[in-house]
Design a protein around this motif. Structure first.
Motif, PDB file in Angstrom:
ATOM      1  N   GLU A  20       0.826  -1.200   0.000  1.00  0.00           N
ATOM      2  CA  GLU A  20       0.000   0.000   0.000  1.00  0.00           C
ATOM      3  C   GLU A  20       0.860   1.249   0.000  1.00  0.00           C
ATOM      4  N   GLY A  22      -0.424   5.219   0.633  1.00  0.00           N
ATOM      5  CA  GLY A  22      -1.587   6.058   0.905  1.00  0.00           C
ATOM      6  C   GLY A  22      -2.816   5.180   0.974  1.00  0.00           C
ATOM      7  N   SER A  23      -3.830   5.507   0.193  1.00  0.00           N
ATOM      8  CA  SER A  23      -5.057   4.717   0.189  1.00  0.00           C
ATOM      9  C   SER A  23      -5.056   3.659  -0.919  1.00  0.00           C
ATOM     10  N   GLU A  24      -3.981   3.587  -1.692  1.00  0.00           N
ATOM     11  CA  GLU A  24      -3.905   2.635  -2.803  1.00  0.00           C
ATOM     12  C   GLU A  24      -3.269   1.325  -2.342  1.00  0.00           C
ATOM     13  N   ARG A  25      -3.895   0.235  -2.731  1.00  0.00           N
ATOM     14  CA  ARG A  25      -3.339  -1.098  -2.487  1.00  0.00           C
ATOM     15  C   ARG A  25      -3.217  -1.810  -3.817  1.00  0.00           C
TER      16      ARG A  25
END
Length: 96
Positions: A20, A22-25
């Motif tokens: 991950e 930030g908010s990205e996975r």
């Protein structure tokens, strides 16, 4: 132009890892690295972890990417590049 993201491994099976930023996975290959552990910071290019990062390097890359995003959005980006403010680029000696 291709950018690498400083991502954190949150789970891995030794060949792939869920990372991950930030908010990205995203699921990335870790086959170029020697079994990085959960919690490790890695530099990811095109869904492949290409190197391990220490915390400071990962932070600096993330700040540079945030600064680029701010600049492209028309926002003030000076705080992201405080170490460069007031410095003129210098040519290498052999090009002077």
């Amino acid at each position: 132009m291709c950018f690498g993201l400083p991502m954190t491994i949150i789970e891995t099976d030794g060949m792939c890892a869920l990372c991950e930023y930030g908010s990205e996975r995203r699921r990335v290959s870790v086959m170029l690295l020697s079994e990085p552990p959960v919690g490790a910071k890695v530099l990811v290019h095109v869904d492949t972890a290409v190197r391990l990062l220490d915390d400071e390097t990962a932070r600096l890359i993330a700040e540079a990417l945030d600064g680029l995003d701010a600049a492209l959005s028309g926002h003030d980006c000076d705080r992201f590049f405080a170490d460069l403010i007031g410095q003129e680029p210098q040519l290498p000696e052999h090009l002077r």
